[in-house]
Design a protein around this motif. Structure first.
Motif, PDB file in Angstrom:
ATOM      1  N   VAL A  55       7.337  15.997  -5.038  1.00 34.86           N
ATOM      2  CA  VAL A  55       7.441  14.565  -4.733  1.00 34.86           C
ATOM      3  C   VAL A  55       7.538  14.381  -3.220  1.00 34.86           C
ATOM      4  CG1 VAL A  55       8.932  12.527  -4.883  1.00 34.86           C
ATOM      5  CG2 VAL A  55       8.415  13.829  -6.945  1.00 34.86           C
ATOM      6  N   ALA A  56       8.378  15.167  -2.561  1.00 31.29           N
ATOM      7  CA  ALA A  56       8.537  15.045  -1.107  1.00 31.29           C
ATOM      8  C   ALA A  56       7.224  15.366  -0.384  1.00 31.29           C
ATOM      9  CB  ALA A  56       9.654  15.957  -0.624  1.00 31.29           C
ATOM     10  N   GLU A  57       6.528  16.415  -0.834  1.00 33.49           N
ATOM     11  CA  GLU A  57       5.251  16.783  -0.204  1.00 33.49           C
ATOM     12  C   GLU A  57       4.214  15.679  -0.368  1.00 33.49           C
ATOM     13  OE1 GLU A  57       5.649  21.607  -1.047  1.00 33.49           O
ATOM     14  OE2 GLU A  57       4.276  20.402  -2.278  1.00 33.49           O
ATOM     15  N   LEU A  58       4.070  15.175  -1.585  1.00 32.83           N
ATOM     16  CA  LEU A  58       3.049  14.156  -1.843  1.00 32.83           C
ATOM     17  C   LEU A  58       3.423  12.813  -1.221  1.00 32.83           C
ATOM     18  CD1 LEU A  58       1.976  15.036  -5.499  1.00 32.83           C
ATOM     19  CD2 LEU A  58       0.761  15.532  -3.346  1.00 32.83           C
ATOM     20  N   ALA A  59       4.706  12.488  -1.163  1.00 33.80           N
ATOM     21  CA  ALA A  59       5.130  11.252  -0.487  1.00 33.80           C
ATOM     22  C   ALA A  59       4.746  11.307   0.991  1.00 33.80           C
ATOM     23  CB  ALA A  59       6.623  11.039  -0.656  1.00 33.80           C
ATOM     24  N   HIS A  60       4.849  12.484   1.568  1.00 31.56           N
ATOM     25  CA  HIS A  60       4.447  12.650   2.973  1.00 31.56           C
ATOM     26  C   HIS A  60       2.928  12.549   3.110  1.00 31.56           C
ATOM     27  CE1 HIS A  60       3.698  14.924   6.765  1.00 31.56           C
ATOM     28  NE2 HIS A  60       4.654  14.090   7.160  1.00 31.56           N
ATOM     29  N   THR A  61       2.204  13.236   2.228  1.00 32.09           N
ATOM     30  CA  THR A  61       0.739  13.236   2.280  1.00 32.09           C
ATOM     31  C   THR A  61       0.152  11.862   1.992  1.00 32.09           C
ATOM     32  OG1 THR A  61       0.665  15.557   1.619  1.00 32.09           O
ATOM     33  CG2 THR A  61      -1.354  14.274   1.293  1.00 32.09           C
ATOM     34  N   TYR A  62       0.608  11.211   0.927  1.00 35.10           N
ATOM     35  CA  TYR A  62       0.008   9.945   0.486  1.00 35.10           C
ATOM     36  C   TYR A  62       0.529   8.730   1.253  1.00 35.10           C
ATOM     37  CZ  TYR A  62      -1.369  12.353  -3.918  1.00 35.10           C
ATOM     38  OH  TYR A  62      -1.893  13.200  -4.868  1.00 35.10           O
ATOM     39  N   ALA A  63       1.812   8.763   1.650  1.00 40.12           N
ATOM     40  CA  ALA A  63       2.437   7.544   2.182  1.00 40.12           C
ATOM     41  C   ALA A  63       3.039   7.722   3.575  1.00 40.12           C
ATOM     42  CB  ALA A  63       3.514   7.061   1.211  1.00 40.12           C
ATOM     43  N   GLY A  64       2.956   8.926   4.127  1.00 37.25           N
ATOM     44  CA  GLY A  64       3.521   9.149   5.453  1.00 37.25           C
ATOM     45  C   GLY A  64       5.036   9.171   5.492  1.00 37.25           C
ATOM     46  N   THR A  65       5.672   9.334   4.351  1.00 38.38           N
ATOM     47  CA  THR A  65       7.136   9.345   4.274  1.00 38.38           C
ATOM     48  C   THR A  65       7.657  10.731   4.651  1.00 38.38           C
ATOM     49  OG1 THR A  65       7.120   7.686   2.529  1.00 38.38           O
ATOM     50  CG2 THR A  65       9.119   9.008   2.742  1.00 38.38           C
ATOM     51  N   GLU A  66       8.577  10.764   5.571  1.00 40.29           N
ATOM     52  CA  GLU A  66       9.185  12.038   5.959  1.00 40.29           C
ATOM     53  C   GLU A  66       9.929  12.617   4.760  1.00 40.29           C
ATOM     54  OE1 GLU A  66       8.936  13.747   8.801  1.00 40.29           O
ATOM     55  OE2 GLU A  66       7.538  12.241   9.533  1.00 40.29           O
ATOM     56  N   PRO A  67       9.755  13.901   4.457  1.00 37.57           N
ATOM     57  CA  PRO A  67      10.438  14.507   3.315  1.00 37.57           C
ATOM     58  C   PRO A  67      11.957  14.318   3.332  1.00 37.57           C
ATOM     59  CG  PRO A  67       8.693  15.947   4.058  1.00 37.57           C
ATOM     60  CD  PRO A  67       8.788  14.818   5.065  1.00 37.57           C
ATOM     61  N   LYS A  99       0.827  -1.210   0.000  1.00 36.20           N
ATOM     62  CA  LYS A  99       0.000   0.000   0.000  1.00 36.20           C
ATOM     63  C   LYS A  99       0.861   1.260   0.000  1.00 36.20           C
ATOM     64  CE  LYS A  99      -4.231  -1.739   2.057  1.00 36.20           C
ATOM     65  NZ  LYS A  99      -5.180  -1.623   3.169  1.00 36.20           N
ATOM     66  N   ARG A 100       1.897   1.268   0.829  1.00 38.87           N
ATOM     67  CA  ARG A 100       2.767   2.449   0.879  1.00 38.87           C
ATOM     68  C   ARG A 100       3.526   2.599  -0.434  1.00 38.87           C
ATOM     69  NH1 ARG A 100       8.156   3.199   3.697  1.00 38.87           N
ATOM     70  NH2 ARG A 100       8.533   5.415   3.413  1.00 38.87           N
ATOM     71  N   LEU A 101       3.977   1.489  -0.991  1.00 36.40           N
ATOM     72  CA  LEU A 101       4.706   1.529  -2.254  1.00 36.40           C
ATOM     73  C   LEU A 101       3.815   2.079  -3.373  1.00 36.40           C
ATOM     74  CD1 LEU A 101       7.519   0.833  -3.349  1.00 36.40           C
ATOM     75  CD2 LEU A 101       6.651  -1.443  -3.883  1.00 36.40           C
ATOM     76  N   ALA A 102       2.568   1.624  -3.426  1.00 33.61           N
ATOM     77  CA  ALA A 102       1.622   2.135  -4.433  1.00 33.61           C
ATOM     78  C   ALA A 102       1.361   3.628  -4.220  1.00 33.61           C
ATOM     79  CB  ALA A 102       0.319   1.349  -4.376  1.00 33.61           C
ATOM     80  N   ALA A 103       1.250   4.058  -2.966  1.00 33.09           N
ATOM     81  CA  ALA A 103       1.028   5.478  -2.672  1.00 33.09           C
ATOM     82  C   ALA A 103       2.216   6.318  -3.117  1.00 33.09           C
ATOM     83  CB  ALA A 103       0.767   5.658  -1.175  1.00 33.09           C
TER      84      ALA A 103
END
Length: 133
Positions: free
Chosen positions: A89-101, A14-18
């Motif tokens: 990319v950093a913003e959306l990775a945080h929003t969609y997948a919870g990945t710290e920028p 799920k995180r990978l798809a996000a």
């Protein structure tokens, strides 16, 4: 026509798809890439048979949430467009997948029209359109 590879460490499907969606959306917003122009390889490493190495280079502290994003695309984008892409990319990775920028590592590789075959053994960007039969 970007080609994207995303590598993660124990992210799960799920995180990978996000993350794939985050990169695609960022490419659309910052570089005008159409939504159906999606060519991605998404790889989640398990930490045993596949690992990711990272450090705190240039003062950015990374951890096991690291996401490597490699984008190959035809040349022609401005430095400002590239900076906007990295930020989005950093913003959306945080929003969609919870990945710290701080854990979003992006590299762009540019090439020319002759460097692409989109199938059928053809160089579509070089060849003229086929006339109808």
């Amino acid at each position: 026509m970007p080609f994207v590879r995303i590598d993660t460490l124990r992210a799960g499907p799920k995180r990978l798809a996000a993350l794939g969606r985050a990169v695609q959306d960022a490419l659309g917003e910052t570089m005008g890439i159409p939504p159906d122009d999606r060519f991605q390889v998404l790889v989640d490493h398990d930490g045993t048979s596949g690992v990711l190495r990272y450090g705190d280079y240039l003062g950015v502290h990374r951890d096991e949430g690291i996401v490597y994003v490699a984008i190959t695309l035809r040349s022609g984008r401005t430095p400002a467009q590239k900076q906007a892409l990295y930020r989005r990319v950093a913003e959306l990775a945080h929003t969609y997948a919870g990945t710290e920028p701080r854990n979003v590592f992006v590299v762009l590789t540019e090439n020319g029209s002759a460097d692409w075959s989109l199938g059928e053994g053809a160089a579509q960007y070089l060849e003229s359109p086929r006339s109808p039969a």
